[in-house]
Every structure is written in structure tokens, then in C-alpha cells.
Design a protein around this motif. Structure first.
Motif, mmCIF file in Angstrom:
data_model
loop_
_atom_site.group_PDB
_atom_site.id
_atom_site.type_symbol
_atom_site.label_atom_id
_atom_site.label_comp_id
_atom_site.label_asym_id
_atom_site.label_seq_id
_atom_site.Cartn_x
_atom_site.Cartn_y
_atom_site.Cartn_z
ATOM 1 N N ALA A 60 -0.473 -6.361 1.737
ATOM 2 C CA ALA A 60 -1.530 -5.491 2.260
ATOM 3 C C ALA A 60 -2.698 -6.333 2.747
ATOM 4 O O ALA A 60 -2.889 -7.465 2.305
ATOM 5 N N ARG A 61 -3.485 -5.749 3.642
ATOM 6 C CA ARG A 61 -4.753 -6.347 4.055
ATOM 7 C C ARG A 61 -5.862 -5.431 3.552
ATOM 8 O O ARG A 61 -5.958 -4.269 3.945
ATOM 9 N N SER A 62 -6.678 -5.983 2.701
ATOM 10 C CA SER A 62 -7.754 -5.215 2.067
ATOM 11 C C SER A 62 -8.776 -4.748 3.085
ATOM 12 O O SER A 62 -9.010 -5.409 4.101
ATOM 13 N N ASP A 63 -9.400 -3.604 2.756
ATOM 14 C CA ASP A 63 -10.427 -3.048 3.637
ATOM 15 C C ASP A 63 -11.815 -3.621 3.363
ATOM 16 O O ASP A 63 -12.735 -3.416 4.150
ATOM 17 N N ARG B 146 3.502 -0.230 -3.060
ATOM 18 C CA ARG B 146 3.127 0.996 -3.787
ATOM 19 C C ARG B 146 2.173 0.668 -4.933
ATOM 20 O O ARG B 146 1.196 1.389 -5.167
ATOM 21 N N LEU B 147 2.453 -0.400 -5.642
ATOM 22 C CA LEU B 147 1.595 -0.830 -6.743
ATOM 23 C C LEU B 147 0.188 -1.139 -6.235
ATOM 24 O O LEU B 147 -0.808 -0.734 -6.847
ATOM 25 N N TYR B 148 0.101 -1.840 -5.126
ATOM 26 C CA TYR B 148 -1.193 -2.142 -4.526
ATOM 27 C C TYR B 148 -1.945 -0.844 -4.220
ATOM 28 O O TYR B 148 -3.119 -0.693 -4.576
ATOM 29 N N HIS B 149 -1.248 0.076 -3.575
ATOM 30 C CA HIS B 149 -1.877 1.349 -3.205
ATOM 31 C C HIS B 149 -2.347 2.130 -4.429
ATOM 32 O O HIS B 149 -3.458 2.681 -4.444
ATOM 33 N N GLU B 150 -1.515 2.188 -5.452
ATOM 34 C CA GLU B 150 -1.876 2.925 -6.672
ATOM 35 C C GLU B 150 -3.079 2.308 -7.380
ATOM 36 O O GLU B 150 -3.922 3.019 -7.909
ATOM 37 N N ARG B 151 -3.169 1.000 -7.407
ATOM 38 C CA ARG B 151 -4.226 0.312 -8.152
ATOM 39 C C ARG B 151 -5.504 0.116 -7.336
ATOM 40 O O ARG B 151 -6.601 0.115 -7.908
ATOM 41 N N PHE B 152 -5.365 -0.100 -6.011
ATOM 42 C CA PHE B 152 -6.528 -0.515 -5.226
ATOM 43 C C PHE B 152 -6.835 0.377 -4.025
ATOM 44 O O PHE B 152 -7.785 0.129 -3.302
ATOM 45 N N GLY B 153 -6.023 1.406 -3.813
ATOM 46 C CA GLY B 153 -6.286 2.352 -2.734
ATOM 47 C C GLY B 153 -5.687 1.941 -1.405
ATOM 48 O O GLY B 153 -4.842 1.052 -1.324
ATOM 49 N N ARG B 154 -6.145 2.614 -0.388
ATOM 50 C CA ARG B 154 -5.622 2.393 0.965
ATOM 51 C C ARG B 154 -5.935 0.987 1.458
ATOM 52 O O ARG B 154 -6.973 0.421 1.126
ATOM 53 N N ALA B 155 -5.032 0.477 2.263
ATOM 54 C CA ALA B 155 -5.226 -0.824 2.894
ATOM 55 C C ALA B 155 -4.299 -0.898 4.105
ATOM 56 O O ALA B 155 -3.340 -0.126 4.208
ATOM 57 N N ASN C 288 -9.371 -13.005 5.658
ATOM 58 C CA ASN C 288 -9.037 -11.712 6.265
ATOM 59 C C ASN C 288 -8.528 -10.693 5.252
ATOM 60 O O ASN C 288 -8.055 -9.622 5.629
ATOM 61 N N GLY C 289 -8.611 -11.013 3.962
ATOM 62 C CA GLY C 289 -8.278 -10.046 2.918
ATOM 63 C C GLY C 289 -6.796 -9.769 2.744
ATOM 64 O O GLY C 289 -6.411 -8.725 2.220
ATOM 65 N N LEU C 290 -5.947 -10.702 3.135
ATOM 66 C CA LEU C 290 -4.509 -10.483 3.100
ATOM 67 C C LEU C 290 -3.911 -10.976 1.781
ATOM 68 O O LEU C 290 -4.164 -12.100 1.358
ATOM 69 N N VAL C 291 -3.105 -10.121 1.159
ATOM 70 C CA VAL C 291 -2.301 -10.496 -0.002
ATOM 71 C C VAL C 291 -0.859 -10.535 0.495
ATOM 72 O O VAL C 291 -0.388 -9.582 1.124
ATOM 73 N N TYR C 292 -0.155 -11.637 0.197
ATOM 74 C CA TYR C 292 1.186 -11.803 0.750
ATOM 75 C C TYR C 292 2.072 -12.631 -0.175
ATOM 76 O O TYR C 292 1.592 -13.274 -1.108
ATOM 77 N N LEU C 293 3.359 -12.594 0.127
ATOM 78 C CA LEU C 293 4.329 -13.456 -0.530
ATOM 79 C C LEU C 293 4.571 -14.650 0.385
ATOM 80 O O LEU C 293 4.846 -14.484 1.573
#
Length: 191
Positions: A136-139, A31-40, A91-96
Motif C-alpha cells: 500500500a501507499r499511505s495517505d 487486507r490487514l493493512y486496510h483493517e489496521r490503518f485504513g484506506r490507502a 512516498n509512503g510505500l510499504v512493499y515486499l
């Protein structure tokens, strides 16, 4: 059945599901990712560690469950660490990041069963070399850069007990992939 058609094929995804606490934290980070950086991509997916995926005829699912029960029940449950945010810039992936050693041994067993018992070729029963929980995977490269600069400094460390393996399925008929649904779960031996 004499002929088996494409709509008789399921895609299976074998995963480890983290504890409820970690799943809730991952949902918060998504949710934090979506709120700060948009759809992914993968923002809506549930927290999990993918072990392998493959296609198999629907009619063979009960045999798959029996084989996984037979082999996976021999593995003792284990603690798995989750620590820190990481990214795949390519590939634009942010992960744990998650612990690798025990997961890789489970992956090897799974692929051995798939190759020997179901004759699924190595290239069609892929395992992930870097087990992780996707945020998320960034667009775009820009979105990835901004999100990675934000998440890279957040400290996160937890552990959870892996006491079962979850097998998800979805029908792959005519290239219209549906959502994954639970096929079955395989409990691991008690610690």
C-alpha cells in the motif's frame, strides 16, 4: 489512418505476476493493512512486480507482441526471491522486496526493444530501480509511520518461478484512466 488521436493511445504496464500462493499472501497483507490503518492507495491492486510502463498507439500492439515474443522467448524462466517488508518513507510505500539481478536484466531488454524498435525515448520508457510487490501507499506521514512500525518486523520469505511476462493495457483517452486489462502474455524459454 491519416490522423491518430489521443483515444488511440494505450498505456502499457509490463509485469511479472507471482505465484498464486504469494498473491494470496499479498492479498492478506493488503487486507490487514486496510483493517489496521485504513484506506490507502494500491490496496485493491493485484500482486505484481512492475518492469516498465510506456504509452503506445493501439494500432501497434500486435507489432509490440511480436517483438516481445521474439526477444523475451530467448530468456530462460528463473526463480525469483521475495523477502521481507521494506518501505519508501519519501512516498509512503510499504512493499515486499524482490530479487533484483534477473529482473533488471529483463527490464534492460524490454527498454532496449522499446527504444530501438519503437523509438520510445528513455524518459518515456521508465523502469523501476527497486523491483518490489506493493502492499500500500499511505495517505499521510502518520499512516506510513504506524504501518511501517507494524510491518517492518514481520518475516516473509518465498520464491516463485517466473515463466512468463504479462503485458497489461489501459486506454488513456482524455486523462480518464481506466483499469488495466490483459493485453497479452509472453512465455519465457523453459528452464
Amino acid at each position: 489512418m491519416l490522423f491518430e488521436f489521443d483515444n488511440d493511445i494505450n498505456e502499457y504496464l509490463v509485469v511479472v505476476s507471482p505465484s498464486e500462493a504469494i498473491s494470496n499472501n499479498v492479498s492478506f497483507f493488503k487486507r490487514l493493512y486496510h483493517e489496521r490503518f485504513g484506506r490507502a492507495r494500491y490496496i485493491q491492486s493485484k500482486a505484481h512486480v512492475s518492469l516498465c510502463h510506456f504509452n503506445l498507439l493501439e494500432s501497434r500492439e500486435s507489432i509490440l507482441k511480436r517483438e516481445f515474443d521474439l526477444y523475451l522467448n530467448q530468456i530462460k524462466g528463473f526463480e525469483m526471491g521475495v523477502w521481507g517488508f521494506h518501505g519508501f518513507q519519501k512516498n509512503g510505500l510499504v512493499y515486499l522486496k524482490t530479487e533484483k539481478e534477473k529482473i533488471i536484466s529483463v527490464q534492460r531488454l524490454l527498454t532496449t526493444v522499446l527504444r530501438q524498435r519503437f523509438h520510445i525515448p528513455k524518459k518515456l520508457a521508465q523502469v523501476l530501480r527497486e523491483p518490489h510487490i506493493t502492499i500500500a501507499r499511505s495517505d499521510s506521514a502518520s499512516q506510513y509511520s504506524h504501518s511501517w512500525n507494524y510491518f517492518k518486523d514481520i518475516t516473509y520469505e518465498h520464491q516463485f518461478l517466473v515463466d512468463k511476462i504479462t503485458v497489461l493495457r489501459r486506454n488513456v483517452a482524455r486523462n480518464q484512466k481506466s483499469r488495466y486489462e490483459l493485453a497479452f502474455e509472453v512465455p519465457l524459454a523453459k528452464c
